[in-house]
Design a protein around this motif. Structure first.
Motif, PDB file in Angstrom:
ATOM      1  N   ALA A   1       0.827  -1.211   0.000  1.00  0.00           N
ATOM      2  CA  ALA A   1       0.000   0.000   0.000  1.00  0.00           C
ATOM      3  C   ALA A   1       0.862   1.263   0.000  1.00  0.00           C
ATOM      4  N   ILE A   2       1.939   1.257   0.766  1.00  0.00           N
ATOM      5  CA  ILE A   2       2.825   2.423   0.811  1.00  0.00           C
ATOM      6  C   ILE A   2       3.533   2.600  -0.526  1.00  0.00           C
ATOM      7  N   ARG A   3       3.926   1.507  -1.145  1.00  0.00           N
ATOM      8  CA  ARG A   3       4.582   1.598  -2.460  1.00  0.00           C
ATOM      9  C   ARG A   3       3.615   2.159  -3.506  1.00  0.00           C
ATOM     10  N   VAL A   4       2.371   1.664  -3.513  1.00  0.00           N
ATOM     11  CA  VAL A   4       1.371   2.169  -4.462  1.00  0.00           C
ATOM     12  C   VAL A   4       1.104   3.647  -4.203  1.00  0.00           C
ATOM     13  N   LEU A   5       0.939   4.020  -2.941  1.00  0.00           N
ATOM     14  CA  LEU A   5       0.714   5.433  -2.617  1.00  0.00           C
ATOM     15  C   LEU A   5       1.898   6.281  -3.056  1.00  0.00           C
ATOM     16  N   GLY A   6       3.106   5.778  -2.885  1.00  0.00           N
ATOM     17  CA  GLY A   6       4.299   6.498  -3.335  1.00  0.00           C
ATOM     18  C   GLY A   6       4.295   6.724  -4.836  1.00  0.00           C
ATOM     19  N   TRP A   7       3.907   5.697  -5.596  1.00  0.00           N
ATOM     20  CA  TRP A   7       3.850   5.849  -7.055  1.00  0.00           C
ATOM     21  C   TRP A   7       2.752   6.823  -7.458  1.00  0.00           C
ATOM     22  N   VAL A   8       1.608   6.768  -6.782  1.00  0.00           N
ATOM     23  CA  VAL A   8       0.516   7.698  -7.097  1.00  0.00           C
ATOM     24  C   VAL A   8       0.968   9.138  -6.852  1.00  0.00           C
ATOM     25  N   ILE A   9       1.621   9.374  -5.728  1.00  0.00           N
ATOM     26  CA  ILE A   9       2.093  10.725  -5.408  1.00  0.00           C
ATOM     27  C   ILE A   9       3.164  11.171  -6.399  1.00  0.00           C
TER      28      ILE A   9
ATOM     29  N   LEU B   1     -13.923  18.951   3.513  1.00  0.00           N
ATOM     30  CA  LEU B   1     -13.846  17.687   2.788  1.00  0.00           C
ATOM     31  C   LEU B   1     -12.433  17.446   2.259  1.00  0.00           C
ATOM     32  N   THR B   2     -11.820  18.479   1.725  1.00  0.00           N
ATOM     33  CA  THR B   2     -10.453  18.358   1.234  1.00  0.00           C
ATOM     34  C   THR B   2      -9.503  18.020   2.384  1.00  0.00           C
ATOM     35  N   GLY B   3      -9.729  18.631   3.530  1.00  0.00           N
ATOM     36  CA  GLY B   3      -8.903  18.333   4.705  1.00  0.00           C
ATOM     37  C   GLY B   3      -8.980  16.875   5.104  1.00  0.00           C
ATOM     38  N   VAL B   4     -10.189  16.325   5.092  1.00  0.00           N
ATOM     39  CA  VAL B   4     -10.361  14.906   5.424  1.00  0.00           C
ATOM     40  C   VAL B   4      -9.637  14.038   4.406  1.00  0.00           C
ATOM     41  N   LEU B   5      -9.750  14.404   3.129  1.00  0.00           N
ATOM     42  CA  LEU B   5      -9.104  13.622   2.075  1.00  0.00           C
ATOM     43  C   LEU B   5      -7.580  13.685   2.147  1.00  0.00           C
ATOM     44  N   ILE B   6      -7.051  14.681   2.826  1.00  0.00           N
ATOM     45  CA  ILE B   6      -5.603  14.795   2.997  1.00  0.00           C
ATOM     46  C   ILE B   6      -5.152  14.124   4.297  1.00  0.00           C
ATOM     47  N   VAL B   7      -5.913  14.324   5.369  1.00  0.00           N
ATOM     48  CA  VAL B   7      -5.516  13.804   6.678  1.00  0.00           C
ATOM     49  C   VAL B   7      -5.640  12.276   6.740  1.00  0.00           C
TER      50      VAL B   7
ATOM     51  N   PRO C   1      -5.211   9.747   4.408  1.00  0.00           N
ATOM     52  CA  PRO C   1      -4.024   9.018   3.939  1.00  0.00           C
ATOM     53  C   PRO C   1      -2.770   9.364   4.754  1.00  0.00           C
ATOM     54  N   GLY C   2      -2.704  10.587   5.252  1.00  0.00           N
ATOM     55  CA  GLY C   2      -1.560  10.970   6.082  1.00  0.00           C
ATOM     56  C   GLY C   2      -1.513  10.153   7.367  1.00  0.00           C
ATOM     57  N   GLY C   3      -2.680   9.936   7.970  1.00  0.00           N
ATOM     58  CA  GLY C   3      -2.751   9.099   9.167  1.00  0.00           C
ATOM     59  C   GLY C   3      -2.341   7.667   8.874  1.00  0.00           C
ATOM     60  N   PHE C   4      -2.775   7.158   7.736  1.00  0.00           N
ATOM     61  CA  PHE C   4      -2.388   5.806   7.342  1.00  0.00           C
ATOM     62  C   PHE C   4      -0.878   5.708   7.155  1.00  0.00           C
ATOM     63  N   VAL C   5      -0.281   6.688   6.498  1.00  0.00           N
ATOM     64  CA  VAL C   5       1.175   6.679   6.278  1.00  0.00           C
ATOM     65  C   VAL C   5       1.897   6.719   7.627  1.00  0.00           C
ATOM     66  N   ALA C   6       1.416   7.562   8.544  1.00  0.00           N
ATOM     67  CA  ALA C   6       2.044   7.644   9.867  1.00  0.00           C
ATOM     68  C   ALA C   6       1.970   6.301  10.586  1.00  0.00           C
TER      69      ALA C   6
END
Length: 102
Positions: free
Chosen positions: A31-39, A74-80, A82-87
């Motif tokens: 999941a972290i690798r996929v998220l890294g590629w997406v970013i 809504l944008t804040g939730v969409l940012i926080v 995935p950030g929580g998941f990464v943490a």
């Protein structure tokens, strides 16, 4: 103008590559690798926006800013989220005290 898009693109690509590099040591490597590629891809897309579509991007940003507090929340939730998941995924695994004493 375009310089801001390039700066954001550089940050996105750097963060994406950092996630790809750190993925193998995480709790959720795939999941972290996929998220890294997406970013990373979003970073390249942001750079292309700086090259080709600054006026259209500014119009989109202006439209978003006029949407009010609901859109910002809504944008804040969409940012926080995935950030929580990464943490969580990149946090060191705790070793129970009973195991650490062995």
């Amino acid at each position: 103008g375009a310089l801001a898009f390039y700066a954001i693109a550089l940050l996105r690509v750097a963060f994406g590559l950092a996630l790809i590099t750190a993925a193998s040591a995480s709790r959720a490597p795939r999941a972290i690798r996929v998220l890294g590629w997406v970013i990373t891809v979003l970073g390249v897309t942001t750079a292309m926006t700086g090259l080709l579509g600054v006026d259209r991007a500014r119009a989109s940003i202006d439209w978003w800013l006029r949407q009010g507090h609901g859109a910002a929340r809504l944008t804040g939730v969409l940012i926080v989220a995935p950030g929580g998941f990464v943490a969580y995924a990149l946090a060191p695994v705790r070793v129970p005290a009973s195991v650490a004493k062995l």
